[in-house]
Design an enzyme around this catalytic site. Sequence first.
Site, short mmCIF file in Angstrom:
data_model
loop_
_atom_site.label_atom_id
_atom_site.label_comp_id
_atom_site.label_asym_id
_atom_site.label_seq_id
_atom_site.Cartn_x
_atom_site.Cartn_y
_atom_site.Cartn_z
N GLY A 72 0.14 -1.73 -2.38
CA GLY A 72 -1.19 -2.45 -2.06
C GLY A 72 -0.94 -3.63 -0.95
N ASP A 75 4.27 -3.40 -4.37
CA ASP A 75 4.80 -3.17 -3.11
C ASP A 75 6.32 -3.26 -3.11
OD1 ASP A 75 4.94 -2.41 -0.31
OD2 ASP A 75 2.75 -2.35 -0.30
N ASP A 110 8.98 0.12 -6.09
CA ASP A 110 9.08 1.02 -5.28
C ASP A 110 8.23 2.20 -5.82
OD1 ASP A 110 9.60 3.38 -3.70
OD2 ASP A 110 11.73 2.55 -3.42
N ARG A 128 -4.54 3.20 -1.99
CA ARG A 128 -5.74 2.95 -0.93
C ARG A 128 -4.72 3.11 0.30
NH1 ARG A 128 -7.23 -0.13 3.17
NH2 ARG A 128 -9.09 -0.06 3.93
N HIS A 184 -1.38 8.73 3.03
CA HIS A 184 -1.14 9.28 4.50
C HIS A 184 0.04 8.63 5.27
CE1 HIS A 184 -3.08 5.71 6.94
NE2 HIS A 184 -2.44 5.32 5.94
#
Length: 514
Positions: free
Chosen positions: A304, A326, A358, A384, A388
């Site tokens: 995040g 994160d 992680d 979110r 990608h």
Amino acid sequence: MEKVYRAQPGDRPLDYPSLDVPFYKNATHAPEAEAAEKLASDPVVVVAASHIVAACGQLAASVHRPFFSLVEGAKAEHVTACLQYLEASNTVEILRAAGPEGMHVDDIAHRIGELSEANDASARVDGSKLSHILRLLATYHWLREVRPDVFANNRLSALVDSGKTPEELRAAPEKKYDGTDGLAAFVAMCGDEFFKSSAYMADALLPWTERATSLRKLSNKDGAGATSLTVREPKYETPFSFAFRTELGYFDWMELPENKGRLAEFGRAMTGARLWEVAENVVDSAAFPWNELPKDSVVIDVGGGVGSTSVVLANAYPHLRFVVEDRKQVVDIAPSIWGSTQHAELLASGRVSYLAQDFFQPQPPHIDIAGVGTVSFPSVYLVRGCTHNWPDRDVQRMLRLLRDSAGPTTKLLLVEVILPLACYDDTELEDAGAAPPLPGAERTLAPAGSPLLANLGKAHASEYLLDISMMAVLNAKERTLRELSTLALSAGWKVSRVTRAQGSLWAYTTAEPA
């Protein structure tokens, strides 16, 4: 349509925001201007505007001489370079101070030099060269040339405004992005790592070419601190690795001590990148039934960052608890970003907390939540804008680790761009683990009977540019619905629901343990 453009029932119709008039985020505007900007973001207006942009883009491609279209495509990097210069030189802030009448390039050049940290000849800017840079941007509607060699901001360049005065930038240039919406940092990031990486696309993807072969022979002899690019594992041999002569992946490279500034810039840029998806979309119960979750349900925001999404959701749903996960280097700087803002109470109350984690390592067996106690598994894993960033095999590993730590009722919410095809999609999704028709599986975004491309072409080009950026820097990609569903199923998650906000390619994909 007239009712759509009214600020309030009974008011006169509003004009669409003028391209020539800057809309500075931190300034006070007339009520009509505020209403017009807000209405321009209305989903109905966004969809109508997308159809107009798609039609104009397709018409321009049809009637423009092919050679000129080729030149624009082959030399598009110059627009990126000039936008980077516009941001790095603080020209937008200088022109904001100058006002609507604008400023002559010689005066702009002098002011740029004044704002520089250097106090010698190196800080001098050539006004004649500056005029050509700004004129190209004006040609692409990023600025206005109001008189010969006199330039002013417009609605587009105002997006890059940091909100700082020139005096503030001169006194503390390192704080330019502090307290901003992140768009200036986003331009800086795109003009640096992403822009430079894209120049090596062919070299990385066509490894047998002469230039690619010579690049692999780079060594410390060039004096640039490079290492030989002998690793052929495709995760690391990317256009980015050629551009920055490193065998480290992008995120590991960013965490090197010498890239501390880039890492902070990245965090703020990701805040700016939220505008790719309208903030209200993620809080909408049509995207995910947040309001149906029991009190003190825990949502883990995987990867995040500094918590931009969790902060938005926590403000909208005070009955929920959010844990932002994160890397340690990222979560360490998060409190400094939010601690002095109106969101500080979220951190102080524990409604938003941070955990160094992680996502390629197993989730902790339990998490201690202030005011709630020990939680064995969350109600929701929120991912979110994260998948990608990674190639398929890494995403599969990431999602499998989440599946291993999920409870029987845990939901996985993937918030990512889902790329439509440029043609009518006549495929089904049975083999992707979802029985059609699956919500969100549109076969075309174009109006019925329209000659427009099925993905609305120019209107959604930014997401396809993002797709290639992910390929260049991270060996990753945006995904089609089939690709995402298949990948989730391979990691033990079955897609059950997909929704998409009007006018957006960002989708909310809900999956359940398979």
